[in-house]
Design a protein around this motif. Structure first.
Motif, mmCIF file in Angstrom:
data_model
loop_
_atom_site.group_PDB
_atom_site.id
_atom_site.type_symbol
_atom_site.label_atom_id
_atom_site.label_comp_id
_atom_site.label_asym_id
_atom_site.label_seq_id
_atom_site.Cartn_x
_atom_site.Cartn_y
_atom_site.Cartn_z
ATOM 1 N N LEU A 43 0.822 -1.209 0.000
ATOM 2 C CA LEU A 43 0.000 0.000 0.000
ATOM 3 C C LEU A 43 0.856 1.259 0.000
ATOM 4 O O LEU A 43 1.909 1.301 0.629
ATOM 5 N N ASP A 44 0.380 2.272 -0.695
ATOM 6 C CA ASP A 44 1.007 3.588 -0.712
ATOM 7 C C ASP A 44 0.119 4.518 0.113
ATOM 8 O O ASP A 44 -1.037 4.764 -0.257
ATOM 9 N N ALA A 45 0.642 5.024 1.215
ATOM 10 C CA ALA A 45 -0.146 5.867 2.121
ATOM 11 C C ALA A 45 -0.651 7.126 1.430
ATOM 12 O O ALA A 45 -1.728 7.625 1.771
ATOM 13 N N SER A 46 0.076 7.631 0.451
ATOM 14 C CA SER A 46 -0.353 8.839 -0.262
ATOM 15 C C SER A 46 -1.531 8.570 -1.178
ATOM 16 O O SER A 46 -2.418 9.402 -1.328
ATOM 17 N N ARG A 47 -1.531 7.418 -1.799
ATOM 18 C CA ARG A 47 -2.572 7.101 -2.787
ATOM 19 C C ARG A 47 -3.772 6.370 -2.196
ATOM 20 O O ARG A 47 -4.861 6.425 -2.754
ATOM 21 N N ALA A 48 -3.576 5.673 -1.108
ATOM 22 C CA ALA A 48 -4.663 4.898 -0.500
ATOM 23 C C ALA A 48 -4.664 5.089 1.019
ATOM 24 O O ALA A 48 -4.417 4.152 1.774
ATOM 25 N N PRO A 49 -4.975 6.301 1.483
ATOM 26 C CA PRO A 49 -4.896 6.555 2.926
ATOM 27 C C PRO A 49 -5.885 5.745 3.758
ATOM 28 O O PRO A 49 -5.531 5.268 4.837
ATOM 29 N N LEU A 50 -7.100 5.564 3.284
ATOM 30 C CA LEU A 50 -8.074 4.808 4.061
ATOM 31 C C LEU A 50 -7.683 3.340 4.159
ATOM 32 O O LEU A 50 -7.707 2.747 5.247
ATOM 33 N N ARG A 51 -7.301 2.738 3.049
ATOM 34 C CA ARG A 51 -6.859 1.345 3.069
ATOM 35 C C ARG A 51 -5.606 1.199 3.930
ATOM 36 O O ARG A 51 -5.442 0.202 4.634
ATOM 37 N N SER A 52 -4.732 2.197 3.884
ATOM 38 C CA SER A 52 -3.515 2.173 4.699
ATOM 39 C C SER A 52 -3.857 2.204 6.181
ATOM 40 O O SER A 52 -3.291 1.448 6.980
ATOM 41 N N MET A 53 -4.794 3.072 6.547
ATOM 42 C CA MET A 53 -5.172 3.156 7.954
ATOM 43 C C MET A 53 -5.817 1.846 8.409
ATOM 44 O O MET A 53 -5.534 1.369 9.505
ATOM 45 N N ARG A 54 -6.636 1.255 7.568
ATOM 46 C CA ARG A 54 -7.246 -0.024 7.921
ATOM 47 C C ARG A 54 -6.183 -1.099 8.128
ATOM 48 O O ARG A 54 -6.277 -1.907 9.057
#
Length: 93
Positions: A43-54
């Motif tokens: 995951l890339d935190a910049s491009r997928a912040p919600l998925r990253s947080m999950r």
């Protein structure tokens, strides 16, 4: 009567991170941990912040929403090394 807290979301996030990852160096360890979790998950935190947080919250169930968001912002490069969120961050002080 509502009692409001003078603590900002960033303050609350840093407090929880310090509790979970240990004191003074806790934030650095937490960000390194978060990078590793997200890298492993692809995951890339910049491009997928919600998925990253999950992904972070699944990896560490005690991590709250505010602290999870704070770590995603840090990994994405939207906060400085002092832990204060950047100007574009919704968590800025």
């Amino acid at each position: 009567m509502i009692i409001s807290s003078s603590r900002t979301p960033s303050d609350r996030a840093r407090a929880q991170i310090a509790q979970l990852f240990g004191g003074e160096q806790g934030e650095e360890r937490a960000v390194a941990w978060a990078r590793g979790v997200l890298e492993h998950a692809g995951l890339d935190a910049s491009r997928a912040p919600l998925r990253s947080m999950r992904a972070l919250r699944r990896a560490e169930r005690r991590l709250g929403l505010v602290a999870g968001r704070y770590l995603v912002e840090a990994v994405a490069g939207r906060s400085d090394t002092t832990g204060r969120a950047g100007a574009r961050s919704p968590l800025r002080d």
